[in-house]
Each structure stands twice: as C-alpha cells, then as structure tokens.
Design a protein around this motif. Structure first.
Motif, PDB file in Angstrom:
ATOM      1  N   LYS A 461      34.128  51.703  55.022  1.00  8.31           N
ATOM      2  CA  LYS A 461      33.031  51.238  55.868  1.00  8.31           C
ATOM      3  C   LYS A 461      32.681  52.312  56.909  1.00  8.31           C
ATOM      4  N   GLU A 462      32.875  52.023  58.218  1.00  9.88           N
ATOM      5  CA  GLU A 462      32.465  53.020  59.213  1.00  9.88           C
ATOM      6  C   GLU A 462      33.503  54.109  59.415  1.00  9.88           C
ATOM      7  N   GLY A 463      34.730  53.951  58.868  1.00 10.66           N
ATOM      8  CA  GLY A 463      35.742  54.980  58.970  1.00 10.66           C
ATOM      9  C   GLY A 463      36.592  54.863  60.215  1.00 10.66           C
ATOM     10  N   GLY A 464      37.487  55.832  60.382  1.00 11.35           N
ATOM     11  CA  GLY A 464      38.373  55.839  61.537  1.00 11.35           C
ATOM     12  C   GLY A 464      37.610  56.053  62.829  1.00 11.35           C
ATOM     13  N   GLN A 465      38.113  55.448  63.891  1.00 11.03           N
ATOM     14  CA  GLN A 465      37.482  55.580  65.200  1.00 11.03           C
ATOM     15  C   GLN A 465      37.531  57.033  65.680  1.00 11.03           C
ATOM     16  N   SER A 466      36.444  57.500  66.235  1.00  5.64           N
ATOM     17  CA  SER A 466      36.195  58.799  66.859  1.00  5.64           C
ATOM     18  C   SER A 466      35.760  59.865  65.868  1.00  5.64           C
ATOM     19  N   TYR A 467      36.203  59.795  64.599  1.00  6.41           N
ATOM     20  CA  TYR A 467      35.780  60.817  63.641  1.00  6.41           C
ATOM     21  C   TYR A 467      35.974  60.267  62.226  1.00  6.41           C
ATOM     22  N   PRO A 468      34.932  59.680  61.638  1.00 11.94           N
ATOM     23  CA  PRO A 468      35.064  59.155  60.276  1.00 11.94           C
ATOM     24  C   PRO A 468      35.309  60.276  59.278  1.00 11.94           C
ATOM     25  N   GLY A 469      36.031  59.962  58.223  1.00 14.10           N
ATOM     26  CA  GLY A 469      36.270  60.936  57.173  1.00 14.10           C
ATOM     27  C   GLY A 469      35.001  61.252  56.394  1.00 14.10           C
ATOM     28  N   PHE A 470      35.022  62.369  55.701  1.00 13.72           N
ATOM     29  CA  PHE A 470      33.877  62.781  54.893  1.00 13.72           C
ATOM     30  C   PHE A 470      33.880  62.007  53.575  1.00 13.72           C
ATOM     31  N   ARG A 471      32.729  61.410  53.286  1.00 18.66           N
ATOM     32  CA  ARG A 471      32.562  60.626  52.077  1.00 18.66           C
ATOM     33  C   ARG A 471      32.314  61.540  50.881  1.00 18.66           C
ATOM     34  N   PRO A 472      32.514  61.011  49.680  1.00 17.51           N
ATOM     35  CA  PRO A 472      32.134  61.800  48.504  1.00 17.51           C
ATOM     36  C   PRO A 472      30.666  62.231  48.540  1.00 17.51           C
ATOM     37  N   SER A 473      29.807  61.422  49.181  1.00 18.14           N
ATOM     38  CA  SER A 473      28.397  61.805  49.285  1.00 18.14           C
ATOM     39  C   SER A 473      28.191  62.950  50.285  1.00 18.14           C
ATOM     40  N   ASP A 474      29.145  63.141  51.216  1.00 15.15           N
ATOM     41  CA  ASP A 474      29.085  64.283  52.128  1.00 15.15           C
ATOM     42  C   ASP A 474      29.576  65.562  51.459  1.00 15.15           C
ATOM     43  N   ALA A 475      30.485  65.401  50.503  1.00 18.41           N
ATOM     44  CA  ALA A 475      31.174  66.534  49.913  1.00 18.41           C
ATOM     45  C   ALA A 475      30.248  67.334  49.005  1.00 18.41           C
ATOM     46  N   GLY A 476      30.583  68.596  48.828  1.00 18.07           N
ATOM     47  CA  GLY A 476      29.823  69.454  47.930  1.00 18.07           C
ATOM     48  C   GLY A 476      30.157  70.910  48.157  1.00 18.07           C
TER      49      GLY A 476
END
Length: 854
Positions: A461-476
């Motif tokens: 969902k929104e990820g960890g507080q303060s810095y969400p992890g990079f999603r597969p859609s972010d990766a490349g």
C-alpha cells in the motif's frame, strides 16, 4: 544590480588589501607572480605547468588565458573538516557546499560553482571525467536535481593539487562544463609516507568526528611509481532543531515542565512521549547524518621512455543514516473488537539509511611518435546505493494484519559510466611568435541508471513511514551512448597575444547531435597588465536520473509522487520528455601586477542557459490551493499508492521550461610578505559577486482544477515553477562572498587565519502552495583559525576551529497570527534552521590533528 552596501564592502576590502600590501593565503590564484621567494611557501606561485583549460603543453598558471585557481596540497591540509566539499567552499569564493539535503540527499551532500546547478560543473581526476552519484537530490531547494560526482569520495590526502577552471568549457571537455571544471590532480611521488589523525565536534549540537588517513608512495622498478591512500572517517549526528509542533500546547501557554523560553508542551502528549530520548525535542530531522566512510585510492605510472603507462582508481564504502520526522503515537493503529490499539505508545523516529559502494578505474598509455603526442585511455566508474528505512513501520500493513516490520529494504540506485578517450596533439612552426599547437580527439561514453525495487513489505500500500520502498513500477534500467570529436588550436600569433579555440561535436543516442565552440584570448600589454576574455557555447544533456527517477516522497501529512519526466504518466499531464540545456558564456578579465609580488585579477562573466532543467512546483491532487483530478489519475497510472492519512498529495517532476542568466565578477588579489627572521605571511583576498535571474518561464500544460477556497472550477495553464522554485534560483545563494586569509610561518610554528563574508540570501516558503512567506539570512562573517607546531621534522600538532564564533543561521518562522504553531514551510519542527544557509547549520566546528610525514 550591485547595491551600495556591496560596493562599499568591496571597496573597503580592496583598499585594505592595497594599503597593507595584503593578499595571499592558503589558496593561490594561478596568475600570481612567480617572483615570490621559493623558501617562503611550497604553494603554487604561478610557475607550475597546468593541464586544465588548454590543450597546449608547457603553459604555466601565470600565463593562462583562462581564469584558473590552483590549490596545493598544503592549502588543502589547513582546513579542519576532513571533507573535500568543505575544503573547497572555504577556499573558493564561487564554490558553495550544501548544508542539508532532504531525504536521501542528506546522505550524499552536493556542491556547486557560480550559483548554478551542481550538474553544471564537470569533475575530472587527472584530466579524466569522474562518474556521478546514483543518489539523485530530488526534493526542492537550490541543489535539486544534483547527480554529479561526489567529491566526498576523494580523499584530500591523495591530492597533489586542484585546478579550478571558472569558465565554460563544454567545447573542450563536453557536456556538464557550463559553470566550470574542477580537475583533481593526484600525487605521483615515488617515495615517502604521510597522513594524519584528527578529532573534532560541533559546539553543543553533536557531530563528533574522527578521521585518519595514510598516504604511501614507492618506486616501481626503475621508471615507475605507485601511490596508495587510505582514509576513514566517522561523523555522528548533529541535532539543531527545536520542539515538534504536534507535541506543543496550541494555546502557547508555558506549562510547568516547559523550560524558560520554550513553547508549552501539550499535557496529553507529555504523558505519551517521555520514552523517546531527548523529550521534548523528539523530532531529530534537522541535522547531519551519521556516517562511516572509507576511501581507498591509488595512482601509478611507468615511464618506458617513448611510452608511459598509467593507471589510477578508487574504492569507497559509505554507511550512513539520517533522521526523518518523528511519527506520533497515533500514526500506526489497529481496531480489534471495537478497541483501537496503538503499538507504539511513544511514537517512533524513522531513519533513512544507505549502504553505498563506489569504485572507478582508469588505465591508459601516452607518448610521442614523430612529434605527435598521444593519450589513449579507458575509464569505468560505478556508484550503487542500497536504501533502507529503519525504526519505522508500515501503518496499512499493521492495520490489515496486526504485524509490521520495523526495518525495510527499499531498493537500490545504480549509476555507471564507461568512457574511452583518444587524444592527439602536435606543435607546428608556422612563423608566428610561438608554435601553433593543434589537438584533436575522440570520446565514446556510455551511461546507465537503474532503480531496483525493494522488499514487497516496504511498498505494501503506502509503504513504510518516512520513505516508501521502490515499487516494480518505479524500477527500471536506462542507458545512453554518446560519441564526440573535437579540434583545439592554440597559438601565439604575436608576442604577448595568446589565442585558443575549440570546437566539439557530440552525438547522443537519445537526443541527436550538437556542436559547441569556445574562443579564448589573452594579451599582455606589459609585465604589469593583461586582458583576457572568452566566448563559448555549451550543452548539457539531462542526467538519466533526472529523466527516469520515480518514487513517492512523504512527510507526516504529505505524500508527493516524483513522476519520471520521460514517463507515460507525465505525458498524461501534458509534459514532454526532457530536452538538453544549451548555454552561452561570455567573460572578460584583467590581470594586474602593480608592484612586485602583488597580483590582482578581475574577471566578469555572463552565463545564459536555455531550456534549463528544473524541478517543478508541486501540482496538487489534494490539500493544495488548487487541486487537479488528472494529477490523481497520473499517480494511479504510475503505479503509486498514497498514505490515506495524509492531507496533501500531488506530483513533482523535472522539466525544461526556463531561461536563466547568471552574471558575476571574480576578484583575487595575492601578496607575499617576507619579514626575515620574524617569518613570512602569505595573504589572499578573493571574492565573488554572482546574480542569477530567471529571464523566461515556459507555459505549462492546461489542466482543469478546483480552487480549494471557493470550490470554483478553473481551466488554465499551470505554472511550471512556483514562486519557491524561482526564489531558489535567484535568491537562495548569497550574491556576494569574500574570503580574506593569512598564512603565517616562523620556524616550527605556523598559523592560518581566514575570514569569510557571506552576503544576504533568502527564499520563499509555503505551508499550502498558495501563500508564500520570505525567509531571510542576513550578511554573516565566518572566522576560521588553525595553529600548527612541528614537534619534529616528522610530526606536527594542529588545533583550530571552523566558524570559530559559532555563527548559526536563523530559524523557520511561524505563520503570522497562527494559533496552532503552523510553520511557514509547512513543517513540524519548531526553531529548525534555514537549511539553505551558505555557512551550514551546525555552527562552530572545533578540532585537533596530528600530522606525520616520512
């Protein structure tokens, strides 16, 4: 326009200089007179051969047609903080180091020349291009977008000298050299050992620092050498902020446990927070990161006579973490049988952490065949940052499952650069006053930039507080190839006149071709007076990080998606792919030697940049002055999920869209005084006036939004850059910076005194993107001192202070008339320092050092 106060400061400084024949300290302007006594200092005196700014050989610093500063090894040694960014900002007036970075940018701070982007300065090591960091500076501010070489990964003890070319040089060295070039020349000794151990800290705010380095040199056979440098530094957190507004009594009444001068502590939160260290100062976001940095470097060569082989390289490992905004006890919760459970009754203070590995290697061969000099080389550099969030929690994961990790692996950034160079030059006797030097060459470069996705729980969902992890859609993984050819001609047509012209053609796989040129000339009317000038064009391709970085940037009440500029989601909003920047540079200067051993140089310049790449203002989907539903759709299209508890959401992205003009003047005056048996003093006065103006702003795409205050629907072009973005360009750096210094030596004793005047600076801040408030930093004087005593010929003790008077910047103010402690920047930490401060946020740094050499 320079105001009268600025003129008065400058006139007073020059008058003091000439009246006392004062000028020359640890740093040297390369045009300084070579008449100084050799025994007075081992520092550059203008007679050294330079390798930056010209392809001709045998040119000395004093003869250079371009303005170049040379900083020698002894100069670098007399700055207390073991950090090359800090060394340069205390010695070069046009150089400014970043004081604080948002999110992961606080773990790899950047720097810049002449008030431009860090990306506009090219960093070379032994004349070869240094690769950039993978850790993009994403959040707003004067250093936004920085992805250039990390100078902190180069140990000062490995450096023989630094040549700083303050002139546009894209036609000579390629993309990035718009503001100038920093060429780091490594030591090439064939014997000896040297190093130091140092310890220091900031006054009352932490920042304990311990560092040690050793440099070893030895012969390699009959014609070679090997230099190896090892360096390690530990730097602890600093804490310079105040209370958190969320644990502060909104009535403003001082409660019994509140110390004098503090805001009142909310009685309810007081019962919850004592478990957090430092209560009521529970929010530690303002301050330095804690870091462990290890650097190892080598430089080697072997001379076979007609052929020389060379190689140099580096390896660095950094482990660092920085505090983010504290999360209040109610931030994470779960309802069980109608009862709300709060698993963190004291809240928690997340940290962002990196494990960085950086390495580079260069190998080459150079020599001469039939009068043709050649240099063939290969360079590879890589920087990888593994990103973590620690002492955090995933609120949605806990609400859905009753469990959450405290530590998350968020993914990684990785940037590589592979460069092949072939350079040739030959001198011809064509009947002029001097030889005609013709140089030509070829360069092939390949860059990659990669984002790797994190652990699934880091982006649930929104990820960890303060810095969400990079999603597969972010990766490349994205790549670019670049090829370039250049021609450079240097001549002495008549006695006293030097001319140097360069033309360079580059072709990028993603942008096509560009041709840039540079013409430089200098005429010495006499030994006492010379004029010099440059006309040049430049070109900067956007970094791959600027075009493809994707992430969600969050705060306790905010979540803004950094859309990749070249993505389909950006195109949904009407933005195009990034295009290259183009620049035009003009400079005109003079070199004056009115009396023996006194040199004054004055250089005026103008830099015009078109299609400048900047971070956009926030385009809101909710919580802003105007909100756009299409922005919400773009966030969904990019694959991002936002925290349902935040009150402000939107997107940011990098885009072309501005034309800027930077005008300025550099001044350097140097003098050496020999008092005989009473010692010698090297004096320097150097200064920079620099003003950037936004000349044109492009039109943003037309969007339909809802005005929050009235509910009215409006359809209009959005502003590409809000008032904050413009103020960061025009006003966040001081327009005036003067450095005056004196280096005194007498037998076993020496002392460095340095005073730096920073002119005023300011920027705008907004709690909602609609109302803006000005934040000001007044003109400030920063004093540095270092005392040295040689115990023996091999050991020296040093003690000193940077910012000896503990000057600190002003703090973020409250919105006028606020009843709930709303800060003008929308933050949570009361009394937080203004982080665009040119002289840092930590105040005085006090240190001791033991130097050794054999």
């Amino acid at each position: 326009m320079i105001n009268s106060k600025t003129i008065s400061y400058g006139a007073l400084a020059v008058a003091c200089l000439v009246g006392s024949h004062a000028a020359h300290a640890a740093e040297m302007q390369v045009d300084s007179s070579s008449a100084a006594p050799a025994a007075a200092s081992v520092e550059p005196d203008g007679s050294e051969i330079i390798v930056t700014g010209t392809r001709a050989t045998g040119i000395t610093a004093a003869e250079s047609a371009a303005p170049i500063k040379v900083l020698g090894a002894e100069t670098l040694q007399h700055v207390g903080q073991p950090n090359l960014n800090q060394v340069l900002t205390q010695l070069v007036p046009s150089f400014t180091a970043q004081a604080f970075g948002g999110d992961t940018a606080n773990l790899t701070l950047s720097a810049r020349l002449r008030g431009l982007s860090p990306n506009h300065t090219l960093v070379l090591v032994n004349g070869k291009r240094r690769h950039g960091t993978a850790n993009l500076a994403v959040l707003g501010g004067p250093y936004q977008g920085a992805a250039t070489a990390d100078l902190d990964l180069i140990s000062p003890s490995s450096i023989s000298r630094i040549e700083v070319l303050e002139d546009g040089a894209a036609a000579q060295y390629g993309s990035d050299a718009i503001a100038g070039v920093i060429n780091i020349i490594l030591k090439d000794d064939d014997e000896g050992a040297s190093g130091y151990a140092t310890a220091g800290k900031n006054y009352k705010v932490g920042g304990d620092t311990y560092a040690g380095t050793i440099h070893l040199a030895t012969k390699l056979g009959e014609g070679g050498f090997v230099n190896v440098t090892a360096f390690h530094r530990f730097h602890d957190f600093t804490q310079v902020g105040g209370l958190d507004r969320r644990v502060t009594d909104t009535s403003g009444t001082l409660l019994p446990l509140a110390a004098p001068g503090l805001y009142g502590i909310n009685a309810t939160q007081r019962a919850l927070y004592p478990g957090i260290p430092g209560f009521p100062f529970v929010n530690r976001i303002s301050g330095d990161a804690r870091s462990h940095l290890t650097n190892a470097q080598y430089n080697a060569g072997y001379d076979f006579g007609d052929i020389q082989l060379y190689s140099f390289g580096s390896y660095s490992r950094r482990i660092a973490s920085a505090y983010e905004n504290v999360r209040v006890p109610t931030r994470v919760s779960r309802v069980v049988n109608g009862v709300t459970i709060y698993p963190f009754p004291n809240g928690f203070n997340p940290r962002e952490k990196i494990r960085e590995e950086d390495y580079s290697g260069t190998g080459g061969v150079k020599g001469e065949i039939s009068g043709i000099r050649y240099d063939l080389s290969y360079t590879y550099g890589e920087d990888k940052n593994s990103i973590f969030t620690v002492d955090s929690a995933n609120a949605s994961l806990y609400a859905d499952t009753g469990l959450t990790p405290r530590n998350f692996y968020d993914g990684f950034f990785r940037a590589t650069e592979w460069t092949v160079n072939a350079d040739f030059s030959k001198e011809f006797d064509v009947g002029m006053a001097g030889s005609l030097n013709v140089a030509a060459g070829y360069e092939h470069r390949k860059n990659t930039y990669q984002i790797g996705s994190g652990d699934p729980l880091s982006y649930y969902k929104e990820g960890g507080q303060s810095y969400p992890g990079f999603r597969p859609s972010d990766a490349g993984r994205n790549t670019r190839n670049n090829e370039a050819v250049y021609l450079d001609i240097a001549a002495l047509p008549i006695e006293g006149l030097k001319v140097d012209g360069a033309v360079r053609y580059e072709h990028y796989s993603d942008f096509g071709g560009t041709t840039n040129y540079k013409g430089t000339a200098r005429y010495d009317f006499s030994d006492m007076f010379a004029l010099r000038g440059t006309v040049a064009t430049g070109f900067r391709a956007p970094t791959l990080a600027e075009g493809f970085y994707s992430a969600t940037n969050v705060g306790p009440t905010t979540a803004f998606v950094q859309l990749p500029a070249n993505s389909a989601a950006a195109k949904l909003l009407g933005f195009n792919n990034l295009r290259p920047e183009k620049s035009t540079n003009f400079s005109l200067g003079t070199v004056i030697r009115p009396v023996d051993r006194l040199t004054v140089t004055i250089d005026a310049y103008q830099i015009r940049i078109r299609n400048r790449i900047l971070g956009s203002g926030t385009i809101y989907s909710g919580g802003g002055a105007t909100n756009y539903d299409l922005v919400r759709q773009a966030i969904v299209a990019n694959g991002n999920v936002l925290d349902p508890q935040v009150t402000q959401t939107g997107v940011n992205l990098f885009t072309n869209g501005a034309t800027t003009r930077t005008r300025g003047i550099d001044l350097v005056a140097s003098y050496l005084t020999d008092f005989g048996d009473a010692g010698t003093v090297n004096w320097t006065l150097s200064g920079n006036y620099n003003k950037t103006t936004v000349r044109r702003i492009g039109t943003g795409p037309t969007l339909t939004g809802v005005v929050a205050s009235t509910g009215a629907t409006v359809t209009a072009p959005i502003a590409l850059f809000d008032a904050i973005s413009i103020s960061n360009l025009e006003d966040a750096s001081p327009k005036v910076k003067f450095i005056a210094s004196a280096f005194y030596t007498l037998d076993k004793f020496s002392a460095t005194l340095r005073g730096t005047v920073y002119g005023k600076s300011s920027n705008l801040a907004s709690p909602d993107g609609g109302t803006f408030y000005e934040q000001k930093i007044k003109t400030a004087f920063i004093g540095d001192i270092e005392l040295n005593y040689k115990l023996t010929s091999n050991f020296e003790l040093s003690a000193g202070a940077n910012n000896v008077f503990n000057k600190r910047p002003p703090t973020v103010k409250l919105v006028p008339g606020t009843t709930n402690f709303t800060l003008v920047n929308g933050g949570n930490q009361l009394d937080a320092p203004l982080t665009f401060s040119p002289y840092g946020i930590n105040g005085g740094y006090y240190y001791a050092r033991v130097n050794f050499s054999f």
